[in-house]
Design a protein around this motif. Structure first.
Motif, PDB file in Angstrom:
ATOM      1  N   GLU A  21      36.216  60.735 -50.971  1.00  0.00           N
ATOM      2  CA  GLU A  21      35.064  60.344 -51.566  1.00  0.00           C
ATOM      3  C   GLU A  21      34.439  59.074 -51.359  1.00  0.00           C
ATOM      4  O   GLU A  21      33.155  59.058 -51.118  1.00  0.00           O
ATOM      5  CB  GLU A  21      35.460  60.728 -52.916  1.00  0.00           C
ATOM      6  N   ASP A  22      35.339  57.899 -51.184  1.00  0.00           N
ATOM      7  CA  ASP A  22      34.830  56.756 -50.807  1.00  0.00           C
ATOM      8  C   ASP A  22      34.081  56.607 -49.282  1.00  0.00           C
ATOM      9  O   ASP A  22      33.150  56.007 -49.150  1.00  0.00           O
ATOM     10  CB  ASP A  22      35.827  55.661 -50.904  1.00  0.00           C
ATOM     11  N   TRP A  24      32.890  59.222 -47.679  1.00  0.00           N
ATOM     12  CA  TRP A  24      31.642  59.892 -47.743  1.00  0.00           C
ATOM     13  C   TRP A  24      30.435  59.180 -48.511  1.00  0.00           C
ATOM     14  O   TRP A  24      29.450  59.212 -47.897  1.00  0.00           O
ATOM     15  CB  TRP A  24      31.657  61.059 -48.384  1.00  0.00           C
ATOM     16  N   LYS A  25      30.613  58.501 -49.636  1.00  0.00           N
ATOM     17  CA  LYS A  25      29.667  57.611 -50.509  1.00  0.00           C
ATOM     18  C   LYS A  25      29.162  56.242 -49.337  1.00  0.00           C
ATOM     19  O   LYS A  25      28.045  56.071 -49.513  1.00  0.00           O
ATOM     20  CB  LYS A  25      30.614  57.207 -51.724  1.00  0.00           C
ATOM     21  N   ARG A  29      25.430  55.807 -48.291  1.00  0.00           N
ATOM     22  CA  ARG A  29      24.893  54.664 -48.746  1.00  0.00           C
ATOM     23  C   ARG A  29      24.432  53.885 -47.515  1.00  0.00           C
ATOM     24  O   ARG A  29      23.266  53.379 -47.468  1.00  0.00           O
ATOM     25  CB  ARG A  29      25.807  53.721 -49.373  1.00  0.00           C
ATOM     26  N   ALA A 204      30.125  66.736 -49.435  1.00  0.00           N
ATOM     27  CA  ALA A 204      30.270  66.136 -50.402  1.00  0.00           C
ATOM     28  C   ALA A 204      31.087  66.699 -51.679  1.00  0.00           C
ATOM     29  O   ALA A 204      31.364  66.021 -52.773  1.00  0.00           O
ATOM     30  CB  ALA A 204      28.682  66.185 -51.011  1.00  0.00           C
ATOM     31  N   ARG A 253      24.309  67.026 -46.213  1.00  0.00           N
ATOM     32  CA  ARG A 253      24.967  65.638 -46.242  1.00  0.00           C
ATOM     33  C   ARG A 253      26.478  65.507 -46.041  1.00  0.00           C
ATOM     34  O   ARG A 253      26.879  64.590 -46.022  1.00  0.00           O
ATOM     35  CB  ARG A 253      24.882  65.500 -48.040  1.00  0.00           C
TER      36      ARG A 253
END
Length: 259
Positions: A21-22, A24-25, A29, A204, A253
């Motif tokens: 998750e980190d 992907w974020k 960003r 996501a 995404r």
């Protein structure tokens, strides 16, 4: 190491020691500022076309033959959006390359002049022309409908304005999709340059991910691994593969992880 050397590397799975998750974020960003610039360009183009089209209409009652004359402004500018977007599109491609090179701990970089970058954009350019042609067709349809309904010039102009307003709303979708296509294209080129053998799909993993039965397309393949250059089970070579169906790439995404 220069890009042209194409030496073999021994890759370790990148994401095993950190949260997916980190990862992907962080990718999303980094993409944000590039998406904002592309959105600004799309909006500027739409506003320019709105002004040019309304200026061409004049004030006298019209016929279908006059509409063809008004639409010339689209024909004269159908390549303009692609030309306006090219610098920011290629910057987004370079970002994608920078991401991969950073993930693989190398100082290599993509350049605007690389044949792969130039070829990728040239192959994608006709789809940007299609965006302009779609806008042209929508304006034409609205005006013809107004003429058949007996609208005066003021009412016809309002119909055209409504189409342009709807297109401005679509600018967010266009910007997200075009930025994603550029970034993922840059990532793919960088992986090829670094002789990456396999990559892993990363979505996501939320309720907005495309999946049956809401969508005929399935992006719930998080963790699926294929050889670079081979298709994932959803038919795409990589997320936002420009050769994919519109329904499977618009506002996507997802990304992939080099292994």
């Amino acid at each position: 190491m220069g890009l042209a050397e194409k030496k073999s590397f021994q890759f370790m799975p990148l994401i095993k020691s950190q949260a997916r998750e980190d990862f992907w974020k962080a990718a999303v960003r980094m993409q944000g500022p590039y998406e904002a610039r592309i959105r600004a360009v799309v909006l500027r183009f739409i506003r320019e076309m709105r002004r040019k089209f309304l200026d061409s209409m004049g004030v006298e009652k019209t016929s279908r033959s006059d509409v063809r004359r008004w639409l010339v402004v689209f024909d004269e500018n159908e390549d303009r959006l692609a030309a306006m977007l090219e610098p920011d599109f290629k910057r987004a491609m370079r970002l994608g390359g920078k991401q991969v090179f950073g993930e693989l701990k190398t100082t290599a970089a993509l350049s605007f002049e690389m044949p792969q970058v130039v070829s990728f954009y040239e192959n994608h350019e006709p789809k940007l022309v299609d965006v302009v042609r779609t806008l042209r067709d929508q304006v034409n349809g609205a005006i013809i409908e107004g003429i058949e309904a007996g609208d005066n010039m003021l009412a016809l102009a309002e119909r055209a304005k409504e189409v342009f307003s709807m297109s401005q709303t679509r600018a967010n979708t266009i910007a997200r999709t075009e930025t994603g296509i550029a970034v993922q294209g840059g990532r793919e080129i960088a992986m090829e340059e670094m002789n990456v053998r396999e990559h892993e799909w990363l979505s996501a993993r939320d309720d907005n991910v495309r999946q049956p039965p809401k969508s005929e397309f399935d992006h719930t393949i998080d963790g699926e691994v294929v050889k670079l250059g081979e298709s994932f089970s959803n038919g795409l070579l990589y997320p936002l593969d420009p050769d994919g169906e519109p329904g499977t790439i618009i506002s996507c995404r997802c990304t992939t992880i080099p292994l």
